[in-house]
Design a protein around this motif. Structure first.
Motif: not given
Length: 142
Positions: A121-122, A59-62, A100-103, A115-116
């Motif tokens: 992101a928060s 997730l951090t790379q995205i 619900g973390f990415v789409s 996409k994050l």
């Protein structure tokens, strides 16, 4: 009473004192990172099947790509966690999407993009800010 320590002993004592300060700071940084990672895992593990450590690098790379305005293709994301196979990363992305973390972009169009979502992101921003705040306590002068 005059100082009975030789210059060599004084230098050695000062060096040991400086070494103790460095060690204390390193331990403090480690504790700050551990506290931040505990916050991350506490939040992420609330979502079914998202209790694995590889969600942070994924997730951090995205997040980094999104922040730089670069789109992340599904095939790029498959390489973000090198110790997992492409199918394992795709499964992790599907689970992250369900939470619900990415789409993911339209499955009928190629290439597919990841996409994050604001929720992820928060959480990443809050975790990073917490770690920096904890670490800053060790950077302030005595």
């Amino acid at each position: 009473m005059p100082d009975t320590m030789s210059k060599k002993e004084q230098t050695q004592k000062a060096s040991e004192s400086e070494s103790d300060k460095v060690t204390e700071s390193v331990i403090g940084y480690i504790q700050a990172i551990e506290k931040a990672s505990m916050r991350w895992f506490d939040e992420v593990s609330k979502f079914e099947k998202m209790d694995s450590a590889y969600y942070w690098p994924l997730l951090t790379q995205i997040y980094r790509n999104d922040a730089k305005g670069r789109r992340t293709s599904l095939s790029d994301a498959e390489k973000f966690v090198p110790h997992l196979s492409a199918s394992q990363v795709r499964r992790a992305i599907t689970i992250a999407e369900e939470a619900g973390f990415v789409s993911l972009s339209d499955p009928h169009k190629r290439p597919r993009y990841v996409k994050l979502q604001p929720k992820a992101a928060s959480l990443i921003e809050d975790t990073a800010e917490f770690a920096l705040t904890e670490m800053s306590r060790f950077l302030s002068p005595d």
